[in-house]
Design a protein around this motif. Structure first.
Motif, PDB file in Angstrom:
ATOM      1  N   THR A 173       1.670  -7.214   4.833  1.00  0.00           N
ATOM      2  CA  THR A 173       0.979  -8.493   4.671  1.00  0.00           C
ATOM      3  C   THR A 173       0.395  -8.669   3.278  1.00  0.00           C
ATOM      4  O   THR A 173      -0.048  -9.763   2.929  1.00  0.00           O
ATOM      5  CB  THR A 173      -0.156  -8.615   5.705  1.00  0.00           C
ATOM      6  OG1 THR A 173      -1.006  -7.458   5.620  1.00  0.00           O
ATOM      7  CG2 THR A 173       0.401  -8.704   7.104  1.00  0.00           C
ATOM      8  N   HIS A 174       0.376  -7.601   2.477  1.00  0.00           N
ATOM      9  CA  HIS A 174      -0.106  -7.697   1.101  1.00  0.00           C
ATOM     10  C   HIS A 174       1.040  -7.784   0.100  1.00  0.00           C
ATOM     11  O   HIS A 174       0.798  -7.890  -1.103  1.00  0.00           O
ATOM     12  CB  HIS A 174      -0.987  -6.495   0.761  1.00  0.00           C
ATOM     13  CG  HIS A 174      -2.186  -6.363   1.637  1.00  0.00           C
ATOM     14  ND1 HIS A 174      -3.350  -7.077   1.429  1.00  0.00           N
ATOM     15  CD2 HIS A 174      -2.411  -5.618   2.749  1.00  0.00           C
ATOM     16  CE1 HIS A 174      -4.235  -6.768   2.350  1.00  0.00           C
ATOM     17  NE2 HIS A 174      -3.692  -5.882   3.166  1.00  0.00           N
ATOM     18  N   GLY A 175       2.266  -7.702   0.563  1.00  0.00           N
ATOM     19  CA  GLY A 175       3.417  -7.756  -0.329  1.00  0.00           C
ATOM     20  C   GLY A 175       3.832  -6.413  -0.880  1.00  0.00           C
ATOM     21  O   GLY A 175       4.605  -6.350  -1.834  1.00  0.00           O
ATOM     22  N   ALA A 176       3.345  -5.317  -0.301  1.00  0.00           N
ATOM     23  CA  ALA A 176       3.705  -3.975  -0.769  1.00  0.00           C
ATOM     24  C   ALA A 176       4.951  -3.479  -0.039  1.00  0.00           C
ATOM     25  O   ALA A 176       5.173  -3.803   1.135  1.00  0.00           O
ATOM     26  CB  ALA A 176       2.545  -3.005  -0.549  1.00  0.00           C
ATOM     27  N   ASP A 177       5.750  -2.671  -0.726  1.00  0.00           N
ATOM     28  CA  ASP A 177       6.989  -2.119  -0.182  1.00  0.00           C
ATOM     29  C   ASP A 177       6.668  -1.067   0.881  1.00  0.00           C
ATOM     30  O   ASP A 177       6.069  -0.033   0.591  1.00  0.00           O
ATOM     31  CB  ASP A 177       7.803  -1.496  -1.320  1.00  0.00           C
ATOM     32  CG  ASP A 177       9.209  -1.089  -0.881  1.00  0.00           C
ATOM     33  OD1 ASP A 177       9.424  -0.923   0.338  1.00  0.00           O
ATOM     34  OD2 ASP A 177      10.077  -0.936  -1.740  1.00  0.00           O
TER      35      ASP A 177
ATOM     36  N   GLY B 136      -3.124  -1.412   9.683  1.00  0.00           N
ATOM     37  CA  GLY B 136      -2.884  -2.734   9.130  1.00  0.00           C
ATOM     38  C   GLY B 136      -1.950  -3.584   9.963  1.00  0.00           C
ATOM     39  O   GLY B 136      -1.729  -4.748   9.651  1.00  0.00           O
ATOM     40  N   ALA B 137      -1.397  -3.011  11.012  1.00  0.00           N
ATOM     41  CA  ALA B 137      -0.448  -3.741  11.848  1.00  0.00           C
ATOM     42  C   ALA B 137      -0.899  -3.789  13.302  1.00  0.00           C
ATOM     43  O   ALA B 137      -0.072  -3.848  14.212  1.00  0.00           O
ATOM     44  CB  ALA B 137       0.928  -3.085  11.756  1.00  0.00           C
ATOM     45  N   ASN B 138      -2.219  -3.772  13.513  1.00  0.00           N
ATOM     46  CA  ASN B 138      -2.715  -3.674  14.895  1.00  0.00           C
ATOM     47  C   ASN B 138      -3.208  -5.009  15.436  1.00  0.00           C
ATOM     48  O   ASN B 138      -4.267  -5.089  16.052  1.00  0.00           O
ATOM     49  CB  ASN B 138      -3.838  -2.627  14.987  1.00  0.00           C
ATOM     50  CG  ASN B 138      -5.052  -2.991  14.146  1.00  0.00           C
ATOM     51  OD1 ASN B 138      -4.993  -3.919  13.345  1.00  0.00           O
ATOM     52  ND2 ASN B 138      -6.141  -2.276  14.330  1.00  0.00           N
ATOM     53  N   ASN B 139      -2.449  -6.063  15.189  1.00  0.00           N
ATOM     54  CA  ASN B 139      -2.768  -7.325  15.848  1.00  0.00           C
ATOM     55  C   ASN B 139      -1.500  -7.910  16.460  1.00  0.00           C
ATOM     56  O   ASN B 139      -0.381  -7.558  16.082  1.00  0.00           O
ATOM     57  CB  ASN B 139      -3.433  -8.320  14.877  1.00  0.00           C
ATOM     58  CG  ASN B 139      -2.514  -8.759  13.755  1.00  0.00           C
ATOM     59  OD1 ASN B 139      -1.556  -9.471  13.982  1.00  0.00           O
ATOM     60  ND2 ASN B 139      -2.806  -8.310  12.538  1.00  0.00           N
TER      61      ASN B 139
ATOM     62  N   GLY C 228      -1.532   6.587   9.182  1.00  0.00           N
ATOM     63  CA  GLY C 228      -2.545   6.034  10.072  1.00  0.00           C
ATOM     64  C   GLY C 228      -3.039   4.675   9.622  1.00  0.00           C
ATOM     65  O   GLY C 228      -3.079   3.726  10.419  1.00  0.00           O
ATOM     66  N   ASN C 229      -3.424   4.542   8.336  1.00  0.00           N
ATOM     67  CA  ASN C 229      -3.952   3.236   7.925  1.00  0.00           C
ATOM     68  C   ASN C 229      -2.846   2.191   7.784  1.00  0.00           C
ATOM     69  O   ASN C 229      -3.113   0.989   7.803  1.00  0.00           O
ATOM     70  CB  ASN C 229      -4.788   3.340   6.644  1.00  0.00           C
ATOM     71  CG  ASN C 229      -3.991   3.729   5.415  1.00  0.00           C
ATOM     72  OD1 ASN C 229      -2.789   3.569   5.353  1.00  0.00           O
ATOM     73  ND2 ASN C 229      -4.679   4.263   4.424  1.00  0.00           N
ATOM     74  N   MET C 230      -1.585   2.643   7.661  1.00  0.00           N
ATOM     75  CA  MET C 230      -0.498   1.670   7.696  1.00  0.00           C
ATOM     76  C   MET C 230      -0.356   1.073   9.091  1.00  0.00           C
ATOM     77  O   MET C 230      -0.102  -0.124   9.243  1.00  0.00           O
ATOM     78  CB  MET C 230       0.811   2.333   7.266  1.00  0.00           C
ATOM     79  CG  MET C 230       0.873   2.673   5.784  1.00  0.00           C
ATOM     80  SD  MET C 230       2.429   3.463   5.313  1.00  0.00           S
ATOM     81  CE  MET C 230       3.582   2.120   5.577  1.00  0.00           C
TER      82      MET C 230
ATOM     83  N   GLY D 136      -9.719   2.946  11.208  1.00  0.00           N
ATOM     84  CA  GLY D 136     -10.419   2.444  10.040  1.00  0.00           C
ATOM     85  C   GLY D 136     -11.456   3.382   9.484  1.00  0.00           C
ATOM     86  O   GLY D 136     -12.277   2.963   8.661  1.00  0.00           O
ATOM     87  N   PHE D 137     -11.457   4.654   9.909  1.00  0.00           N
ATOM     88  CA  PHE D 137     -12.472   5.599   9.453  1.00  0.00           C
ATOM     89  C   PHE D 137     -11.877   6.747   8.646  1.00  0.00           C
ATOM     90  O   PHE D 137     -12.552   7.734   8.390  1.00  0.00           O
ATOM     91  CB  PHE D 137     -13.247   6.161  10.654  1.00  0.00           C
ATOM     92  CG  PHE D 137     -14.048   5.129  11.381  1.00  0.00           C
ATOM     93  CD1 PHE D 137     -15.308   4.776  10.935  1.00  0.00           C
ATOM     94  CD2 PHE D 137     -13.536   4.488  12.491  1.00  0.00           C
ATOM     95  CE1 PHE D 137     -16.045   3.816  11.595  1.00  0.00           C
ATOM     96  CE2 PHE D 137     -14.264   3.527  13.164  1.00  0.00           C
ATOM     97  CZ  PHE D 137     -15.525   3.186  12.719  1.00  0.00           C
ATOM     98  N   GLY D 138     -10.630   6.623   8.267  1.00  0.00           N
ATOM     99  CA  GLY D 138     -10.011   7.677   7.476  1.00  0.00           C
ATOM    100  C   GLY D 138      -9.816   7.235   6.044  1.00  0.00           C
ATOM    101  O   GLY D 138     -10.706   6.665   5.422  1.00  0.00           O
ATOM    102  N   VAL D 139      -8.624   7.484   5.519  1.00  0.00           N
ATOM    103  CA  VAL D 139      -8.290   7.081   4.155  1.00  0.00           C
ATOM    104  C   VAL D 139      -8.191   5.560   4.108  1.00  0.00           C
ATOM    105  O   VAL D 139      -7.539   4.937   4.939  1.00  0.00           O
ATOM    106  CB  VAL D 139      -6.966   7.725   3.713  1.00  0.00           C
ATOM    107  CG1 VAL D 139      -6.620   7.312   2.287  1.00  0.00           C
ATOM    108  CG2 VAL D 139      -7.065   9.240   3.820  1.00  0.00           C
ATOM    109  N   ALA D 140      -8.846   4.953   3.123  1.00  0.00           N
ATOM    110  CA  ALA D 140      -8.933   3.498   3.054  1.00  0.00           C
ATOM    111  C   ALA D 140      -7.765   2.902   2.277  1.00  0.00           C
ATOM    112  O   ALA D 140      -7.196   3.539   1.398  1.00  0.00           O
ATOM    113  CB  ALA D 140     -10.260   3.087   2.407  1.00  0.00           C
ATOM    114  N   TYR D 141      -7.405   1.674   2.634  1.00  0.00           N
ATOM    115  CA  TYR D 141      -6.414   0.908   1.882  1.00  0.00           C
ATOM    116  C   TYR D 141      -6.966   0.657   0.479  1.00  0.00           C
ATOM    117  O   TYR D 141      -8.167   0.454   0.323  1.00  0.00           O
ATOM    118  CB  TYR D 141      -6.154  -0.422   2.601  1.00  0.00           C
ATOM    119  CG  TYR D 141      -4.942  -1.168   2.106  1.00  0.00           C
ATOM    120  CD1 TYR D 141      -3.713  -1.011   2.723  1.00  0.00           C
ATOM    121  CD2 TYR D 141      -5.023  -2.019   1.014  1.00  0.00           C
ATOM    122  CE1 TYR D 141      -2.596  -1.689   2.266  1.00  0.00           C
ATOM    123  CE2 TYR D 141      -3.916  -2.697   0.551  1.00  0.00           C
ATOM    124  CZ  TYR D 141      -2.708  -2.530   1.182  1.00  0.00           C
ATOM    125  OH  TYR D 141      -1.601  -3.197   0.724  1.00  0.00           O
ATOM    126  N   PRO D 142      -6.173   0.694  -0.588  1.00  0.00           N
ATOM    127  CA  PRO D 142      -4.709   0.638  -0.596  1.00  0.00           C
ATOM    128  C   PRO D 142      -3.999   1.991  -0.565  1.00  0.00           C
ATOM    129  O   PRO D 142      -2.780   2.016  -0.483  1.00  0.00           O
ATOM    130  CB  PRO D 142      -4.424  -0.063  -1.928  1.00  0.00           C
ATOM    131  CG  PRO D 142      -5.521   0.361  -2.816  1.00  0.00           C
ATOM    132  CD  PRO D 142      -6.738   0.471  -1.935  1.00  0.00           C
TER     133      PRO D 142
END
Length: 663
Positions: free
Chosen positions: A437-441, A616-619, A611-613, A600-606
C-alpha cells in the motif's frame, strides 16, 4: 502326486552330488574341496554381518533415508541462501523507498512489454505517469500495457472505449489513473477513474445530478465539441489532472485542484509556452520563454547546471537564452535551452546519477522525464539517461543507434527510429510479487525481511541456549540447594506471560528515543531471556541421568574437576538432544518475532520483517482485494517454519533410537 515326484528327484540329485564329491576327493584330494567350503562359509558369514559405521555416519544415513526431511533441509538451505545472498545480487534496497504512483500493483512483469501490434504498425507516441503506459501507433490506434487496473475502483484503463477504437487518434497521454486522447476531428476523449474530476464537463456533472465541486476544475466544454488538432502543441496528464497547450499559448487545464497546490495560478494564466506536472506542483514557462512559473518559493527559484551542481538564480542563469522545452519528474524539472544546454531545478535525492558531459559539438535536441529519471536525445542520435537508477531506469542499451525519437513511461524509456520502429527499451519490467500500500516492492521486502526475521530468531536462540545450557548443567550435575534455587528461578521466568510482557516492553520502547537498531537488539534479548527455561529443564534431566554413568565415576576417581566433568564429559553426550531442541526453538523464535511484529510491537515499518509485512495486510480490504500483499509473505514464513520443524523432528528420531521404537 507331483510332490512325491519332486521329492524323488531331489533325493536322486543328492545321491549324484554325494557320489561326485567322493570321486573328486579320490582323484584330487580333500584339501581343495575343504578350502572351497570354508571360503563359501566365510563369504556367507561376512554377508550376514552388518557393516560397522561410526555413530555420526549412522545418523547421517538414517536421516538421508527420510525423503521428506531431506527435501525440507534442501528447501531450508535454499531459503537461507536466498535471504542472505539474494540481496547482494539485487538492486540496492532502501527500507524507506516507496512510490505513490506504484501503490498496490498486482504481480506483473509486463510494464516494459510493448504490444506486438503497436510495434508492427509503428510507434507514434508513448506516455506513462503511473503503473501503466499508453502507446499510439502511426495508424492512429491506441494500446495500453502494464498494470491497468485502478485500485479497488473496478476500473481497467486497458478497456479502451469503443469510440476510441473506432476513431483515428492523433495524440494521447496517460495520467496516474486516467488516459486522455485527441481524435483527428479534435475531440478529446478520456477514460479511467473519474472520481475526482479527472475528466468531464460541469454540464455533464449537473446532468448526473451532482452539484459543482469547487475543488474541481472541470473539463472545458470546447474540448468535448472539438478543437483544431493541428494547433495542439502539447497534450499531457499528471496526478488526477490533464492539460492541453495550443500553438498560441492557450492553456486548457482541468482536474482535481487538491492534487496541485498551484493549480489556480496556471488557471489564471493567459499565455504559456510549455508546462508539465511533477507529483505536487505544476511547472511552466511563460510565452517569452525566459520565466519559470511554479507557485512554489524556494524549490524552483534556483537552477543547477547539473543535478548535483551549484545553484544559481533561475532568471539570472537563463539570461538571454530561451527555454525550448520543460520536462518534469516527480520531484524536479529539466529545462532544455536554445543553445542545447540543460539545467535543472527542484529536489534531487542523494545518489542520483548526474547528466553526462557531452562531447564537443554534440548537444541535446529532446529530453523526456519519468518519475525519477531523465533521458536525452542528442543531434547525433545518441541517447543518455540519468537520475535515479533504483529500477534500472538509466541502463541504456549499448548497441543503440539511429534513434529519432525517445519516449518515457514512469520508470521506462523507449527509443524509436524515423519509421516508428522500436530500437530499444529499458527500465522497470514489473514487480514479481506486486507492491504494498506504500508502493514498495514486496519481493525485495520479503527477501530483506526474511533476513531480519531469521537473524532475530538465530540471535534469540543463541542467547537462550547459552543461558539454558549453563543453568541446566549446573543444576543437574551439582543438585542440592543449587538445583532447587536455579529451578525456582526457571519457574519464575516460565511464569511470566511472554506475549503481554513483550508487548508492554515494546510499547515502552516505542515512546523512548532508542534507535531502530537498538530496538531490534532489545527484541532479540527479550526473546532469548524469556525462552531459556524449557531448554534448561531438558538439559538438567539429561545430565541427571548421565551423571550416574560409569565414565563419570571413572572421571571422579581420576580427580577430574567437577566443572570439567559437567561441561567436557557429560554435556557432549547430551548434545544431540540439545541440537534438536535448538532447531525447533529457532522456528519458534521466528514465529514469536513475527507475532510481535504482526501485533505492531516488534520491528517497526519501514524496516521489513515477515511479521510487520503481515501486519500491514491485516484488514479485510487488503485480504480480499490485494491478496498478493499477504499471500507470498505468509507462504515464505510457513514454508520456513514447517521445514525447520520437519528437520528437527527427523533429527530427534535419528539421534534418539527410543523415539523411533515408540513410534
Amino acid at each position: 502326486m507331483s510332490k512325491k515326484n519332486n521329492s524323488k528327484t531331489s533325493s536322486n540329485k543328492g545321491v549324484f552330488v554325494t557320489l561326485g564329491g567322493w570321486l573328486r576327493r579320490l582323484w584330487r584330494g580333500g584339501s581343495n574341496d575343504l578350502a572351497m567350503q570354508m571360503e563359501g562359509r566365510t563369504a556367507a558369514a561376512a554377508a550376514d554381518v552388518e557393516e560397522i559405521v561410526s555413530p555420526g555416519r549412522q545418523i547421517l544415513n538414517n536421516f538421508m533415508e527420510r525423503k521428506l526431511a531431506v527435501g525440507a533441509l534442501i528447501t531450508l538451505i535454499l531459503m537461507f541462501v536466498v535471504m542472505f545472498v539474494g540481496p547482494l545480487m539485487m538492486p540496492k534496497y532502501y527500507d524507506a523507498y516507496t512510490e505513490v504512483t506504484q501503490k498496490s500493483i498486482p504481480p506483473t512483469m509486463s510494464m516494459l512489454s510493448v504490444p506486438s501490434q503497436l510495434k508492427k504498425e509503428g510507434i507514434k507516441e508513448i506516455d506513462g505517469f503511473g503503473s501503466f503506459t499508453v502507446g499510439l501507433s502511426n495508424e492512429g490506434n491506441v494500446f495500453v500495457w502494464g498494470s491497468t487496473k485502478i485500485g479497488t475502483t473496478g476500473i481497467d484503463v486497458g478497456d479502451i472505449p469503443e469510440e476510441v477504437k473506432n476513431s483515428k487518434i492523433e495524440m494521447v497521454a496517460a495520467g496516474i489513473d486516467h488516459i486522455v486522447a485527441i481524435t483527428e476531428e479534435g475531440k478529446v476523449i478520456c477514460w479511467g477513474n473519474n472520481k475526482l474530476g479527472q475528466y468531464g464537463t460541469e454540464t455533464e456533472a449537473r446532468e448526473r445530478g451532482e452539484d459543482p465541486n469547487p475543488n474541481i476544475a472541470y473539463e472545458p466544454e470546447i474540448l468535448v465539441t472539438g478543437i483544431d488538432v493541428t494547433r495542439v502543441k502539447k497534450l499531457t496528464a499528471g496526478y488526477q489532472c490533464s492539460a492541453i497547450i495550443l500553438d498560441d499559448g492557450t492553456l486548457y487545464l482541468w482536474g482535481n485542484k487538491n492534487a496541485y497546490a498551484n493549480m489556480d495560478l496556471f488557471l489564471s494564466l493567459g499565455n504559456i509556452y510549455d508546462m508539465d506536472f511533477t507529483l505536487n506542483y505544476i511547472v511552466g514557462v511563460n510565452g517569452k520563454r525566459n520565466t519559470i512559473y511554479t507557485g512554489s518559493r524556494g524549490l524552483y527559484d534556483v537552477v543547477r547546471p547539473n543535478v548535483d551542481g551549484e545553484a544559481y538564480p533561475a532568471k539570472k542563469y537563463i539570461g538571454k537564452r530561451k527555454v525550448e522545452e520543460i520536462v518534469a519528474t516527480s520531484t524536479s524539472m529539466a529545462l532544455l535551452l536554445n543553445d542545447g544546454s540543460v539545467c535543472f531545478a527542484g529536489d534531487f535525492p542523494a545518489g542520483m546519477q548526474p547528466a553526462p558531459n557531452l562531447p564537443e559539438g554534440e548537444k541535446f535536441v529532446d529530453i523526456v522525464g519519468g518519475s525519477y529519471h531523465y533521458s536525452g536525445l542528442t543531434d547525433q542520435g545518441n541517447v543518455y539517461s540519468w537520475g535515479s537508477n533504483q529500477l534500472n531506469q538509466t541502463a541504456v542499451p549499448k548497441k543503440l543507434s539511429n534513434v529519432s525519437e525517445i519516449y518515457s513511461g514512469s520508470f521506462q524509456t523507449y527509443a524509436v527510429d524515423e519509421e516508428g520502429g522500436l530500437l530499444g527499451k529499458w527500465g522497470l519490467k514489473g514487480y514479481l510479487f506486486g507492491t504494498d500500500t506504500h508502493g514498495a516492492d514486496i519481493f525485495q521486502r520479503i527477501i530483506n525481511g526474511g533476513r531480519m526475521t531469521m537473524t532475530i530468531g538465530a540471535v534469540a536462540v543463541i542467547i537462550s541456549s547459552l543461558i539454558g545450557i549453563v543453568i541446566g548443567c549446573l543444576s543437574g550435575y551439582f543438585g542440592g540447594k543449587l538445583d532447587i534455587f536455579l529451578m525456582r528461578v526457571a519457574e519464575i521466568f516460565s511464569a511470566i506471560p511472554f506475549l503481554p510482557f513483550a508487548m508492554i516492553l515494546s510499547a515502552v520502547m516505542g515512546r523512548s528515543t532508542l534507535t531502530e537498531t537498538m530496538r531490534i537488539f532489545i527484541i532479540m534479548c527479550i526473546l532469548g531471556v524469556l525462552t531459556w527455561p524449557g531448554l534448561a529443564r531438558l538439559v538438567r534431566g539429561q545430565v541427571l541421568v548421565a551423571r550416574e554413568s560409569e565414565y563419570v565415576t571413572a572421571a571422579k576417581a581420576m580427580g577430574v574437576k567437577e566443572s570439567s566433568i559437567a561441561f567436557k564429559h557429560i554435556l557432549p553426550n547430551v548434545m544431540s538432544v540439545i541440537l534438536v531442541t535448538l532447531m525447533l526453538d529457532f522456528g519458534t523464535c521466528m514465529l514469536t518475532e513475527s507475532s510481535l511484529s504482526y501485533l505492531g510491537f516488534g520491528v517497526a515499518y519501514p524496516r521489513p520483517t515477515w511479521g510487520n509485512m503481515l501486519n500491514g495486510a491485516n484488514n479485510a480490504t487488503i485480504i480480499n482485494t490485494y491478496w498478493w500483499q499477504w499471500l507470498f509473505t505468509a507462504i515464505f514464513l510457513a514454508v520456513t517454519t514447517i521445514c525447520i520443524n520437519i528437520v528437527g523432528d527427523a533429527l530427534r528420531d535419528v539421534m534418539d533410537p527410543k523415539s523411533s521404537v515408540e513410534k
